[in-house]
Motif scaffolding. Structure first.
Motif, PDB file in Angstrom:
ATOM      1  N   GLY B 119      16.513   0.622   2.440  1.00 55.81           N
ATOM      2  CA  GLY B 119      16.697   1.316   1.163  1.00 55.81           C
ATOM      3  C   GLY B 119      15.655   0.891   0.142  1.00 55.81           C
ATOM      4  N   TYR B 120      15.403  -0.405   0.103  1.00 55.32           N
ATOM      5  CA  TYR B 120      14.413  -0.952  -0.833  1.00 55.32           C
ATOM      6  C   TYR B 120      13.010  -0.440  -0.488  1.00 55.32           C
ATOM      7  CZ  TYR B 120      11.345  -4.392  -3.003  1.00 55.32           C
ATOM      8  OH  TYR B 120      10.348  -4.989  -3.722  1.00 55.32           O
ATOM      9  N   SER B 121      12.672  -0.501   0.798  1.00 55.92           N
ATOM     10  CA  SER B 121      11.325  -0.065   1.218  1.00 55.92           C
ATOM     11  C   SER B 121      11.100   1.406   0.900  1.00 55.92           C
ATOM     12  CB  SER B 121      11.141  -0.271   2.722  1.00 55.92           C
ATOM     13  OG  SER B 121      11.423  -1.584   3.053  1.00 55.92           O
ATOM     14  N   MET B 122      12.092   2.226   1.194  1.00 58.75           N
ATOM     15  CA  MET B 122      11.960   3.659   0.933  1.00 58.75           C
ATOM     16  C   MET B 122      11.827   3.925  -0.571  1.00 58.75           C
ATOM     17  SD  MET B 122      11.796   5.292   3.696  1.00 58.75           S
ATOM     18  CE  MET B 122      10.995   3.955   4.525  1.00 58.75           C
ATOM     19  N   ALA B 123      12.600   3.199  -1.373  1.00 55.87           N
ATOM     20  CA  ALA B 123      12.525   3.377  -2.829  1.00 55.87           C
ATOM     21  C   ALA B 123      11.136   2.983  -3.333  1.00 55.87           C
ATOM     22  CB  ALA B 123      13.608   2.538  -3.519  1.00 55.87           C
ATOM     23  N   TYR B 124      10.575   1.902  -2.753  1.00 50.07           N
ATOM     24  CA  TYR B 124       9.249   1.461  -3.199  1.00 50.07           C
ATOM     25  C   TYR B 124       8.167   2.441  -2.741  1.00 50.07           C
ATOM     26  CZ  TYR B 124       7.518  -2.278  -5.996  1.00 50.07           C
ATOM     27  OH  TYR B 124       7.081  -2.990  -7.075  1.00 50.07           O
ATOM     28  N   LEU B 125       8.332   2.914  -1.525  1.00 52.48           N
ATOM     29  CA  LEU B 125       7.370   3.885  -0.988  1.00 52.48           C
ATOM     30  C   LEU B 125       7.350   5.132  -1.880  1.00 52.48           C
ATOM     31  CD1 LEU B 125       5.530   4.597   1.466  1.00 52.48           C
ATOM     32  CD2 LEU B 125       7.517   5.658   2.514  1.00 52.48           C
ATOM     33  N   PHE B 126       8.529   5.560  -2.263  1.00 56.57           N
ATOM     34  CA  PHE B 126       8.623   6.751  -3.110  1.00 56.57           C
ATOM     35  C   PHE B 126       7.979   6.501  -4.476  1.00 56.57           C
ATOM     36  CE2 PHE B 126      11.186   9.426  -6.089  1.00 56.57           C
ATOM     37  CZ  PHE B 126      10.670  10.645  -5.672  1.00 56.57           C
ATOM     38  N   TYR B 127       8.218   5.328  -5.024  1.00 56.34           N
ATOM     39  CA  TYR B 127       7.619   4.991  -6.327  1.00 56.34           C
ATOM     40  C   TYR B 127       6.095   4.960  -6.231  1.00 56.34           C
ATOM     41  CZ  TYR B 127       5.522   1.568  -9.493  1.00 56.34           C
ATOM     42  OH  TYR B 127       4.675   0.912 -10.333  1.00 56.34           O
ATOM     43  N   LEU B 128       5.575   4.356  -5.152  1.00 52.18           N
ATOM     44  CA  LEU B 128       4.121   4.195  -5.045  1.00 52.18           C
ATOM     45  C   LEU B 128       3.412   5.494  -4.676  1.00 52.18           C
ATOM     46  CD1 LEU B 128       3.825   0.742  -3.189  1.00 52.18           C
ATOM     47  CD2 LEU B 128       3.261   1.215  -5.564  1.00 52.18           C
ATOM     48  N   LYS B 129       4.018   6.270  -3.788  1.00 58.45           N
ATOM     49  CA  LYS B 129       3.293   7.428  -3.244  1.00 58.45           C
ATOM     50  C   LYS B 129       3.977   8.773  -3.475  1.00 58.45           C
ATOM     51  CE  LYS B 129       0.301   4.727  -0.965  1.00 58.45           C
ATOM     52  NZ  LYS B 129      -1.122   4.679  -1.263  1.00 58.45           N
ATOM     53  N   GLY B 130       5.197   8.789  -3.987  1.00 57.95           N
ATOM     54  CA  GLY B 130       5.922  10.049  -4.159  1.00 57.95           C
ATOM     55  C   GLY B 130       5.384  10.871  -5.313  1.00 57.95           C
ATOM     56  N   SER B 131       5.686  12.171  -5.318  1.00 55.01           N
ATOM     57  CA  SER B 131       5.226  13.010  -6.421  1.00 55.01           C
ATOM     58  C   SER B 131       6.188  14.167  -6.645  1.00 55.01           C
ATOM     59  CB  SER B 131       3.826  13.563  -6.119  1.00 55.01           C
ATOM     60  OG  SER B 131       3.943  14.600  -5.167  1.00 55.01           O
ATOM     61  N   PRO B 132       6.175  14.731  -7.868  1.00 51.72           N
ATOM     62  CA  PRO B 132       7.066  15.855  -8.164  1.00 51.72           C
ATOM     63  C   PRO B 132       6.751  17.076  -7.301  1.00 51.72           C
ATOM     64  CG  PRO B 132       6.033  15.008 -10.165  1.00 51.72           C
ATOM     65  CD  PRO B 132       5.345  14.363  -9.015  1.00 51.72           C
ATOM     66  N   GLN B 133       5.545  17.105  -6.714  1.00 53.89           N
ATOM     67  CA  GLN B 133       5.180  18.248  -5.865  1.00 53.89           C
ATOM     68  C   GLN B 133       5.926  18.214  -4.520  1.00 53.89           C
ATOM     69  OE1 GLN B 133       2.661  16.535  -7.670  1.00 53.89           O
ATOM     70  NE2 GLN B 133       2.928  18.192  -9.142  1.00 53.89           N
ATOM     71  N   GLY B 134       6.722  17.228  -4.338  1.00 51.12           N
ATOM     72  CA  GLY B 134       7.549  17.183  -3.136  1.00 51.12           C
ATOM     73  C   GLY B 134       7.102  16.146  -2.138  1.00 51.12           C
ATOM     74  N   ARG B 135       6.050  15.413  -2.478  1.00 49.85           N
ATOM     75  CA  ARG B 135       5.556  14.408  -1.547  1.00 49.85           C
ATOM     76  C   ARG B 135       6.567  13.254  -1.437  1.00 49.85           C
ATOM     77  NH1 ARG B 135       0.089  11.095  -2.472  1.00 49.85           N
ATOM     78  NH2 ARG B 135      -0.016  10.081  -0.445  1.00 49.85           N
ATOM     79  N   LEU B 136       6.959  12.958  -0.235  1.00 45.49           N
ATOM     80  CA  LEU B 136       7.843  11.831   0.077  1.00 45.49           C
ATOM     81  C   LEU B 136       9.226  11.909  -0.562  1.00 45.49           C
ATOM     82  CD1 LEU B 136       5.436   8.758   0.028  1.00 45.49           C
ATOM     83  CD2 LEU B 136       6.538   9.776   2.004  1.00 45.49           C
TER      84      LEU B 136
END
Lengths: 463, 394
Positions: B119-136
């Motif tokens: 859960g922590y890793s996914m949350a961090y991944l989303f923070y670092l690489k996610g975007s409103p365009q739907g990425r991650l």
């Protein structure tokens, strides 16, 4: 006594070992990396070398995401796994050292809040203020190490605690200092691998990239050499004679030492190459070094756990969670004599004891009782049922499976198994089986059914 | 049967006893639980808001979603670290309960930490690489699912403790032991909804108000945005109050009633819901952040007390009382803990002050002094701690 959790696919003890090895890697890294970062940040401030901040920022982010949080998570993981695998063992530690762990909790908070503040304020506060944060991280991380080593070393050498029952006597035990300083040295080797990984991710051609790789490797090499010397001349001589005997016995498989020694030699060579030719360092090589260190740590932590056998807390509690000493000042009483006289069944609150002799000798019930007793007395260190087995090719991986061991020793009939159970205390890493003669007979009946279940697997994979 | 359970709990208790008065440990257990549940629910609330805003939000909500995405993994980390203290204290005074629950549910208890790591890793991944365009966005969804699963596992462990009368049946029906620990033996859905779901909305609301309160002080503050954030936080809190009451009443009349606590619990939850409703109604969205936090922490303390009362009442049926837990004053332990508390609080106060002042670019002079003092205290503490054992060699 508590219910037995054997594990699923993997034996419960191996869950503990895997999580513990990962925790050691991450937590030791946080301690030494905090000192290495402090060293670099002091140079950045006092020698006006702002270029080090780029490394510090990358290192801090990596430490925040990986080492501090994952280290803390794996620390909680050790509690969870040991609680499920050996509840009375962890209970003894908790009831002795809960407030020492409470003190360590403050250090955890300092570490985790500290690394968050350190990372997010880099470049946003005065460099000298930021340097204070580096000091706090270094001191706080070392604080966690100073506390946990007291509890870990207590398990192997409880020292005067066995007489006084006083927590301080158990905490500052004969192996506290050698283990503390050995770990403090070796953690710089882990940090060297980390620093090389972070620096190798930086742009090539930066003069300080190689500078950091070389400095970190020198530090890591020094840590490895000093740690090895402490092992040889301080820690090993302080070990109880019994622990040395167990280390030399088949209780620790040869592959464990191969992993430790092989890991040490590979690390030594890698560090020497880094010092001579830091330009050759690549992220994949540094990652490989971390993997090698993980295997070596896994071997070392397994050895540390096994050398206490047959106890979980040397001289106080057996691996199968029975109290084997009197500590009058704490109200603890040796349970062995009572169990042999009154039987183990009455001490298993999760088992309804048989009410009549007829009920006891009902074959199916007898077999089930035997199973309960085998689970309680053997499952802490051995695979009993096949739910902790994994088939890897032609090999079946289990942890010292009881049926295999009995077959290997030719104990296949009920009588021979019972005789073997009666003689089992002769091994240096085994306590005598507890219980009445009827209970041992019930255990033998159940074990015989395990032995007869089928032909032994093609190869017995030992761990 | 009652006698059998009483004997079972007595036999399972650790013979060494506690190192200080058990009631003090019980107080520490409840107090530290408040911090833990705040961060855990904040993690869930922040992660859920980030995902929602990236999917459905308007411009300012997406801007806020970035902050929430950054907040989520940090809150998970703090939730885990603050969870260590109640974990320590619960197994000191409720060892039979905690260890039985963990062995009966061993597989999940062991898996728990891997679930949190995921859960922590996914949350961090989303923070670092996610975007409103739907990425991650999948990473965000997965992180929420895993945090919820971790919460569920802890919920089951807490509930399994409450029913010693079923432990034998759960472990070895007909004498055939189940040593896998894969079954979720006890749960209460209203309790989960109350403690995890509704509370996560409140923790998020309070934190949004704190965000508006903090950033309004900066020279470059965007008042329109901050007012929107503060208003959203207040609205979330106000909407949560009746939901908290409904789930609280349901909890009272499903689980509370089993222990004769339903009336007391219903009254307490009504009071807490009213406190939140009335307390938040008069708060200014821009300046009321600190008071909002105060209201919520006070409410969480009340909730922690109720939770503890349920456990104490459950085991009191079998003569198990925390106040009767054997103990020996271990003054060395107490001194170590007390000394470290002083040092720890000073250092953490300094760290929080630096973080607080970093937004303004300069740390206040007296905080710098506190920094020097706290580093000195930490160094002295470490030296004392390491040197204390030298007596072994004397």
């Amino acid at each position: 006594m508590y219910p037995t959790w054997e594990g699923v696919f993997v034996h419960s003890a191996m869950y503990v070992a895997i999580v513990a090895a990962f925790h050691v890697l991450a937590s030791h890294l946080t301690v030494a990396a905090a000192w290495f970062n402090l060293y670099l940040e002091r140079r950045a401030v006092y020698e006006n070398r702002p270029e080090f901040y780029e490394y510090l920022k990358r290192s801090a982010l990596g430490l925040l995401v990986f080492a501090y949080v994952f280290g803390a998570l794996a620390g909680v993981g050790i509690w969870q796994t040991t609680t499920a695998a050996n509840p009375r063992g962890i209970s003894t530690l908790i009831h002795n050292f809960v407030l020492y762990w409470g003190a360590e909790w403050y250090m955890f908070l300092i570490d985790v809040v500290g690394i968050i503040v350190y990372y997010y304020t880099l470049g946003r506060v005065n460099p000298r203020t930021h340097l204070k944060l580096a000091w706090i991280l270094a001191l706080g991380a070392t604080g966690t190490m100073a506390i946990i080593v007291g509890i870990l070393s207590f398990k192997l050498t409880p020292g005067a605690w066995l007489q006084t029952g006083a927590s301080l006597d158990g905490f500052y035990n004969p192996t506290y200092y050698p283990m503390l300083f050995m770990r403090l040295s070796l953690m710089f080797t882990i940090t060297a691998a980390w620093a090389c990984l972070i620096a190798s991710l930086m742009p090539k051609g930066s003069p300080w990239r190689e500078h950091i790789i070389r400095r970190a490797s020198i530090l890591g090499l020094a840590g490895l050499i000093v740690g090895a010397l402490i092992w040889q001349f301080w820690y090993y001589p302080t070990l109880p004679e019994h622990a040395r005997q167990v280390m030399a016995s088949r209780a620790v498989p040869a592959i464990t030492y191969q992993a430790i020694l092989g890991g040490a030699v590979l690390t030594l060579l890698g560090l020497l190459v880094n010092i001579i030719a830091p330009r050759m360092q690549r992220p994949i090589i540094a990652l490989g070094a971390m993997g090698v260190l993980f295997l070596a740590i896994f071997g070392a932590e397994r050895t540390r756990e096994v050398m206490r056998k047959p106890d979980i807390i040397a001289g106080y509690m057996s691996s199968n969670q029975l109290v084997i000493a009197d500590i009058p000042s704490r109200g603890a009483r040796n349970e062995e004599a009572r169990l042999n006289q009154e039987g183990v069944l009455g001490q298993l609150p999760f088992v309804k004891p048989p009410k009549t002799a007829q009920e006891l000798y009902d074959t199916q019930r007898y077999w089930k009782i035997g199973k309960q007793l085998v689970l309680q007395q053997c499952a802490s260190c051995h695979s009993v049922s096949r739910q902790t087995a994994i088939q890897v090719g032609r090999h079946e991986l289990r942890l010292r499976p009881v049926d295999e061991l009995l077959r290997m020793r030719g104990a296949k009939t009920r009588e021979s198994i019972e005789a073997y159970l009666n003689a089992i205390g002769g091994f240096p890493y085994m306590h005598p089986v507890k219980g009445t003669a009827e209970e041992r007979a019930a255990m033998a009946m159940y074990l015989q059914s395990l032995v007869e279940e089928g032909e032994p697997p093609a190869a017995l994979a030992r761990r | 049967m009652e006698m059998l359970n009483t004997e079972m709990l007595r036999m399972m208790r650790d013979p060494l006893g506690a190192p200080l008065h058990p009631t003090l440990i019980q107080v520490l257990l409840v107090a530290t639980f408040v911090l833990h549940i705040f961060f855990v629910t904040l993690a869930l609330g922040a992660a859920s808001f980030a995902l929602w805003a990236f999917l459905r939000g308007n411009e300012w909500q997406r801007r806020l979603a970035r902050v929430a995405a950054r907040l989520a993994p940090n809150a998970v980390g703090l939730g885990v670290v603050t969870g260590i203290a109640p974990l320590l204290f619960v197994q000191t005074i409720y060892d039979p309960l905690w260890y039985a629950a963990n062995t009966l549910t061993g597989f999940w208890s062991t898996l728990f930490i891997f679930v949190v790591m995921g859960g922590y890793s996914m949350a961090y991944l989303f923070y670092l690489k996610g975007s409103p365009q739907g990425r991650l966005l999948w990473a965000s969804g997965l992180s929420i699912a895993l945090i919820l699963l971790a919460g569920w596992i802890m919920h089951v462990l807490a509930n399994t403790q409450l029913y010693p009368e079923y432990w034998r049946e759960w472990y070895a029906p007909n004498l055939e032991p189940d040593t896998r620990g894969v079954v979720f033996h006890a749960y209460n859905l209203p309790r989960v909804a109350f403690l995890l779901l509704v509370s996560s909305v409140l923790s998020l609301g309070v934190t949004l108000m704190l965000f508006a309160w903090y950033f309004r002080q900066r020279d470059d503050a965007d008042y329109e945005y901050l007012t929107q954030v503060g208003n959203l936080g207040k609205r979330l809190a106000l909407v949560s109050a009746p939901l908290l009451w409904i789930t609280g009443i349901a909890w009272s009349f499903t689980q509370g009633i089993q222990f004769g606590l339903h009336i007391v619990m219903a009254l307490a939850f009504t009071f807490i819901a009213l406190l939140i409703r009335e307390g938040f109604r008069h708060l200014d969205p821009l300046t009321g952040g600190v008071r909002a936090l105060g209201f919520w922490l006070l409410s969480l303390l009340g909730i922690g007390v109720i939770r503890e009362t349920i456990r104490a009442t459950s085991v009191a049926r079998y003569g198990y009382r925390v106040a009767d837990y054997p103990f020996v004053w271990d003054w060395a332990s107490v001194l170590v803990f007390a000394l470290t508390t002083v040092v720890g609080v000073a250092v953490i106060a300094y760290l929080v002050l630096v973080l607080y002042d970093s937004g303004k670019g300069e740390v206040r002079p007296w905080a710098e002094k506190l920094g020097r003092v706290s580093i000195g205290m930490l160094g002295a503490w470490l030296a004392l701690f390491i040197l204390l054992g030298v007596r072994l060699y004397l």
